[in-house]
Design a protein around this motif. Structure first.
Motif, PDB file in Angstrom:
ATOM      1  N   UNK A   1      30.130 -11.664  -3.745  1.00 58.28           N
ATOM      2  CA  UNK A   1      31.413 -12.371  -3.787  1.00 58.28           C
ATOM      3  C   UNK A   1      31.933 -12.581  -2.377  1.00 58.28           C
ATOM      4  N   UNK A   2      32.772 -13.584  -2.221  1.00 55.25           N
ATOM      5  CA  UNK A   2      33.388 -13.842  -0.920  1.00 55.25           C
ATOM      6  C   UNK A   2      34.707 -13.083  -0.816  1.00 55.25           C
ATOM      7  N   UNK A   3      34.864 -12.351   0.271  1.00 59.08           N
ATOM      8  CA  UNK A   3      36.100 -11.628   0.551  1.00 59.08           C
ATOM      9  C   UNK A   3      36.598 -12.037   1.922  1.00 59.08           C
ATOM     10  N   UNK A   4      37.896 -11.869   2.136  1.00 56.04           N
ATOM     11  CA  UNK A   4      38.495 -12.209   3.411  1.00 56.04           C
ATOM     12  C   UNK A   4      38.839 -10.986   4.247  1.00 56.04           C
ATOM     13  N   UNK A   5      38.966  -9.852   3.584  1.00 64.78           N
ATOM     14  CA  UNK A   5      39.473  -8.666   4.273  1.00 64.78           C
ATOM     15  C   UNK A   5      38.938  -7.425   3.587  1.00 64.78           C
ATOM     16  N   UNK A   6      38.559  -6.406   4.363  1.00 65.22           N
ATOM     17  CA  UNK A   6      38.050  -5.144   3.811  1.00 65.22           C
ATOM     18  C   UNK A   6      38.935  -4.003   4.297  1.00 65.22           C
ATOM     19  N   UNK A   7      39.332  -3.138   3.364  1.00 65.67           N
ATOM     20  CA  UNK A   7      39.985  -1.875   3.695  1.00 65.67           C
ATOM     21  C   UNK A   7      39.038  -0.792   3.185  1.00 65.67           C
ATOM     22  N   UNK A   8      38.492   0.005   4.105  1.00 65.89           N
ATOM     23  CA  UNK A   8      37.490   0.997   3.722  1.00 65.89           C
ATOM     24  C   UNK A   8      37.864   2.376   4.241  1.00 65.89           C
ATOM     25  N   UNK A   9      37.851   3.342   3.347  1.00 71.18           N
ATOM     26  CA  UNK A   9      38.052   4.737   3.758  1.00 71.18           C
ATOM     27  C   UNK A   9      36.830   5.175   4.554  1.00 71.18           C
ATOM     28  N   UNK A  10      37.019   5.886   5.627  1.00 74.52           N
ATOM     29  CA  UNK A  10      35.914   6.178   6.532  1.00 74.52           C
ATOM     30  C   UNK A  10      35.016   7.319   6.077  1.00 74.52           C
ATOM     31  N   UNK A  11      35.511   8.278   5.301  1.00 76.99           N
ATOM     32  CA  UNK A  11      34.731   9.467   4.953  1.00 76.99           C
ATOM     33  C   UNK A  11      34.289   9.419   3.489  1.00 76.99           C
TER      34      UNK A  11
ATOM     35  N   UNK B   1      29.341   1.309   6.305  1.00 76.51           N
ATOM     36  CA  UNK B   1      29.444   0.048   5.561  1.00 76.51           C
ATOM     37  C   UNK B   1      29.874  -1.087   6.490  1.00 76.51           C
ATOM     38  N   UNK B   2      30.904  -0.852   7.302  1.00 73.14           N
ATOM     39  CA  UNK B   2      31.397  -1.901   8.190  1.00 73.14           C
ATOM     40  C   UNK B   2      30.366  -2.268   9.253  1.00 73.14           C
ATOM     41  N   UNK B   3      29.593  -1.292   9.724  1.00 74.04           N
ATOM     42  CA  UNK B   3      28.509  -1.600  10.669  1.00 74.04           C
ATOM     43  C   UNK B   3      27.437  -2.455  10.000  1.00 74.04           C
ATOM     44  N   UNK B   4      27.136  -2.137   8.755  1.00 76.11           N
ATOM     45  CA  UNK B   4      26.139  -2.923   8.015  1.00 76.11           C
ATOM     46  C   UNK B   4      26.658  -4.346   7.776  1.00 76.11           C
ATOM     47  N   UNK B   5      27.940  -4.475   7.513  1.00 72.57           N
ATOM     48  CA  UNK B   5      28.549  -5.799   7.339  1.00 72.57           C
ATOM     49  C   UNK B   5      28.430  -6.588   8.646  1.00 72.57           C
ATOM     50  N   UNK B   6      28.720  -5.947   9.770  1.00 68.38           N
ATOM     51  CA  UNK B   6      28.617  -6.618  11.069  1.00 68.38           C
ATOM     52  C   UNK B   6      27.193  -7.068  11.371  1.00 68.38           C
ATOM     53  N   UNK B   7      26.214  -6.282  10.939  1.00 66.61           N
ATOM     54  CA  UNK B   7      24.799  -6.608  11.185  1.00 66.61           C
ATOM     55  C   UNK B   7      24.263  -7.668  10.235  1.00 66.61           C
ATOM     56  N   UNK B   8      24.975  -7.922   9.158  1.00 66.71           N
ATOM     57  CA  UNK B   8      24.521  -8.891   8.153  1.00 66.71           C
ATOM     58  C   UNK B   8      24.912 -10.310   8.560  1.00 66.71           C
ATOM     59  N   UNK B   9      23.945 -11.191   8.622  1.00 64.85           N
ATOM     60  CA  UNK B   9      24.214 -12.592   8.954  1.00 64.85           C
ATOM     61  C   UNK B   9      25.188 -13.203   7.946  1.00 64.85           C
ATOM     62  N   UNK B  10      25.026 -12.868   6.682  1.00 67.84           N
ATOM     63  CA  UNK B  10      25.859 -13.459   5.615  1.00 67.84           C
ATOM     64  C   UNK B  10      27.286 -12.931   5.618  1.00 67.84           C
ATOM     65  N   UNK B  11      27.511 -11.734   6.163  1.00 69.13           N
ATOM     66  CA  UNK B  11      28.826 -11.107   6.078  1.00 69.13           C
ATOM     67  C   UNK B  11      29.547 -10.965   7.420  1.00 69.13           C
ATOM     68  N   UNK B  12      28.940 -11.391   8.497  1.00 68.11           N
ATOM     69  CA  UNK B  12      29.552 -11.141   9.809  1.00 68.11           C
ATOM     70  C   UNK B  12      30.860 -11.908  10.005  1.00 68.11           C
TER      71      UNK B  12
END
Length: 80
Positions: free
Chosen positions: A48-58, A67-78
């Protein structure tokens, strides 16, 4: 403020998730989805397409930071 943004909340603690959803809705954000697991969250972000992520760190299995690092590394989600 653009309240049409689609927000994704990742937190395993249900009480905090409810607080965040209520807070976001009070400010007009109505399109909010939640998950409790970082692995499932990454799969959902790819579906799904999202505009904003709020993620608990632990988190277990995959932390919010991982998760956020994986999102940054993903071409589709960067774009997030």
């Amino acid at each position: 403020m653009n309240t049409r943004l689609k927000v994704f909340v990742l937190d395993y603690y249900q009480t905090m998730t409810c607080i965040l959803i209520n807070f976001l809705r009070r400010f007009g954000f109505t399109d909010v989805e939640c998950l409790k697991n970082g692995v499932e969250a990454f799969e959902k972000l790819n579906q799904s397409l999202f505009d904003f992520i709020i993620a608990y760190w632990d988190m277990q299995q995959k932390t919010g930071i991982e998760l956020l690092r994986k999102v940054q590394d993903s071409e589709a989600l960067k774009y997030l």
